[in-house]
Design an enzyme around this catalytic site. Structure first.
Site, PDB file in Angstrom:
ATOM      1  CB  THR A  37      45.741   3.813 137.156  1.00  0.00           C
ATOM      2  OG1 THR A  37      46.490   4.416 138.225  1.00  0.00           O
ATOM      3  CG2 THR A  37      46.485   2.590 136.637  1.00  0.00           C
TER       4      THR A  37
ATOM      5  NE  ARG B 120      45.829  13.203 139.025  1.00  0.00           N
ATOM      6  CZ  ARG B 120      44.972  13.697 138.156  1.00  0.00           C
ATOM      7  NH1 ARG B 120      43.675  13.541 138.340  1.00  0.00           N
ATOM      8  NH2 ARG B 120      45.390  14.333 137.089  1.00  0.00           N
TER       9      ARG B 120
ATOM     10  CG  ASP C  14      54.434  20.009 137.622  1.00  0.00           C
ATOM     11  OD1 ASP C  14      55.154  19.472 138.480  1.00  0.00           O
ATOM     12  OD2 ASP C  14      54.035  19.430 136.596  1.00  0.00           O
TER      13      ASP C  14
ATOM     14  CG  ASP D  99      50.813  19.006 137.993  1.00  0.00           C
ATOM     15  OD1 ASP D  99      50.818  17.822 137.653  1.00  0.00           O
ATOM     16  OD2 ASP D  99      51.114  19.388 139.152  1.00  0.00           O
TER      17      ASP D  99
HETATM   18  C1  PRP Z   1      47.286  16.693 142.359  1.00  0.00           C
HETATM   19  C2  PRP Z   1      46.533  17.518 143.356  1.00  0.00           C
HETATM   20  C3  PRP Z   1      45.736  16.477 144.084  1.00  0.00           C
HETATM   21  C4  PRP Z   1      45.426  15.472 143.009  1.00  0.00           C
HETATM   22  C5  PRP Z   1      44.010  15.646 142.575  1.00  0.00           C
HETATM   23  O1  PRP Z   1      48.370  16.068 142.917  1.00  0.00           O
HETATM   24  O2  PRP Z   1      47.365  18.277 144.193  1.00  0.00           O
HETATM   25  O3  PRP Z   1      46.429  15.873 145.166  1.00  0.00           O
HETATM   26  O4  PRP Z   1      46.306  15.755 141.910  1.00  0.00           O
HETATM   27  O5  PRP Z   1      43.669  14.693 141.662  1.00  0.00           O
HETATM   28  P1  PRP Z   1      42.574  13.565 141.950  1.00  0.00           P
HETATM   29  O6  PRP Z   1      41.389  14.250 142.558  1.00  0.00           O
HETATM   30  O7  PRP Z   1      42.282  13.015 140.578  1.00  0.00           O
HETATM   31  O8  PRP Z   1      43.174  12.537 142.851  1.00  0.00           O
HETATM   32  P2  PRP Z   1      49.396  15.182 142.077  1.00  0.00           P
HETATM   33  O9  PRP Z   1      48.996  13.747 142.131  1.00  0.00           O
HETATM   34  O10 PRP Z   1      49.585  15.794 140.731  1.00  0.00           O
HETATM   35  O11 PRP Z   1      50.710  15.261 142.939  1.00  0.00           O
HETATM   36  P3  PRP Z   1      51.638  16.542 143.252  1.00  0.00           P
HETATM   37  O12 PRP Z   1      50.825  17.465 144.132  1.00  0.00           O
HETATM   38  O13 PRP Z   1      52.783  15.918 143.964  1.00  0.00           O
HETATM   39  O14 PRP Z   1      52.025  17.179 141.957  1.00  0.00           O
HETATM   40  N1  URA Z   2      45.805  17.678 139.626  1.00  0.00           N
HETATM   41  C1  URA Z   2      46.215  18.908 139.241  1.00  0.00           C
HETATM   42  O1  URA Z   2      47.221  19.416 139.751  1.00  0.00           O
HETATM   43  N2  URA Z   2      45.514  19.550 138.306  1.00  0.00           N
HETATM   44  C2  URA Z   2      44.416  19.029 137.757  1.00  0.00           C
HETATM   45  O2  URA Z   2      43.795  19.691 136.881  1.00  0.00           O
HETATM   46  C3  URA Z   2      44.009  17.755 138.150  1.00  0.00           C
HETATM   47  C4  URA Z   2      44.721  17.097 139.104  1.00  0.00           C
END
Ligand code: PRP
Ligand code: URA
Length: 206
Positions: A106, A102, A200, A197
């Site tokens: 944005t 993400r 993380d 997160d």
């Molecule tokens: C997180 C999660 C989803 C996304 C959800 O990933 O694992 O993929 O956010 O958010 P959304 O519904 O608003 O799109 P992130 O983008 O943080 O990436 P990561 O798993 O690499 O940390």
């Molecule tokens: N992605 C995450 O990992 N946590 C949230 O709460 C939202 C998006």
């Protein structure tokens, strides 16, 4: 709002442990794997089977096996933590990967990797612990559909109402399974109360 909330005392118990900020990476990953296995039981409940003739040590019988191939598609990174528990239940599944993150400003998904199984008739489970704005899951499912995959469901740990609405609108054919539907998103599009997160917490990059 169309979503299957997979309610079970064990899932609630384990999810509460994961949400606690004192839960360390090892325990977080183990609990995520355990919940994934428990949820797979519900996600697959209505799947079609076909009869299969086998011989037990004592006699012939007609058993059953899953009708379709299965593909599991984790959305990187956090989806990788959800994968082992599903694979434990469906070890013959094919695994595809979709890399999305993400954009911090944005909150829109940015694609960086895609490697999808070729079995177009397979039943696909897209796995990602978090459904927040719905942008990442909606984009991943569009990528699968563009490739020709049709029979798709989405399995998440925690869903926000906002993300469910987006998925229901953009992909009304896709069933969503969630261990919990939380209250809302905050102004940084994090789920409240949520667990922070997920990527993380799975990879210890806090
Ligand atoms: C997180 C999660 C989803 C996304 C959800 O990933 O694992 O993929 O956010 O958010 P959304 O519904 O608003 O799109 P992130 O983008 O943080 O990436 P990561 O798993 O690499 O940390
Ligand atoms: N992605 C995450 O990992 N946590 C949230 O709460 C939202 C998006």
């Amino acid at each position: 709002m169309k979503v299957h909330e997979v309610k079970h005392p064990l899932i609630d118990h384990k999810l509460t442990m994961m949400r606690d900020k004192s839960c360390n990476t090892k325990n977080f990953c183990e609990l995520l794997e355990e919940i994934a296995s428990l949820m797979t039981y519900e996600v697959t409940r209505e799947w079609e089977t076909v009869p299969v003739e086998i011989e037990t040590p004592l006699e012939r019988m007609t058993g059953s096996r899953l009708k379709n191939d299965v593909s599991i598609i984790p959305i990187l990174r956090a989806g990788l933590g959800f994968l082992p528990g599903v694979l434990k239940m469906i070890p013959h599944a094919h695994v595809g990967h979709i890399g999305l993150y993400r954009d911090p400003v944005t909150h829109k998904p940015v694609e960086y990797y895609s490697n999808l199984p070729k079995e177009l008739d397979a039943t696909c489970i897209v796995v990602d612990p978090m459904l927040a704005t719905g942008g990442s899951a909606a984009a991943a499912i569009s990528m699968l559909k563009e490739k020709g995959l049709k029979n798709i469901c989405l399995m998440v740990l925690i869903a926000a109402p906002e993300g469910i609405e987006v998925l229901n609108k953009e992909h009304p054919d896709v069933e969503i399974y969630a261990a919990a539907v939380d209250r809302e998103l905050n102004d940084r599009a994090y789920i409240l109360p949520g667990l922070g997160d997920a990527g993380d917490r799975v990879f210890g990059t806090l």
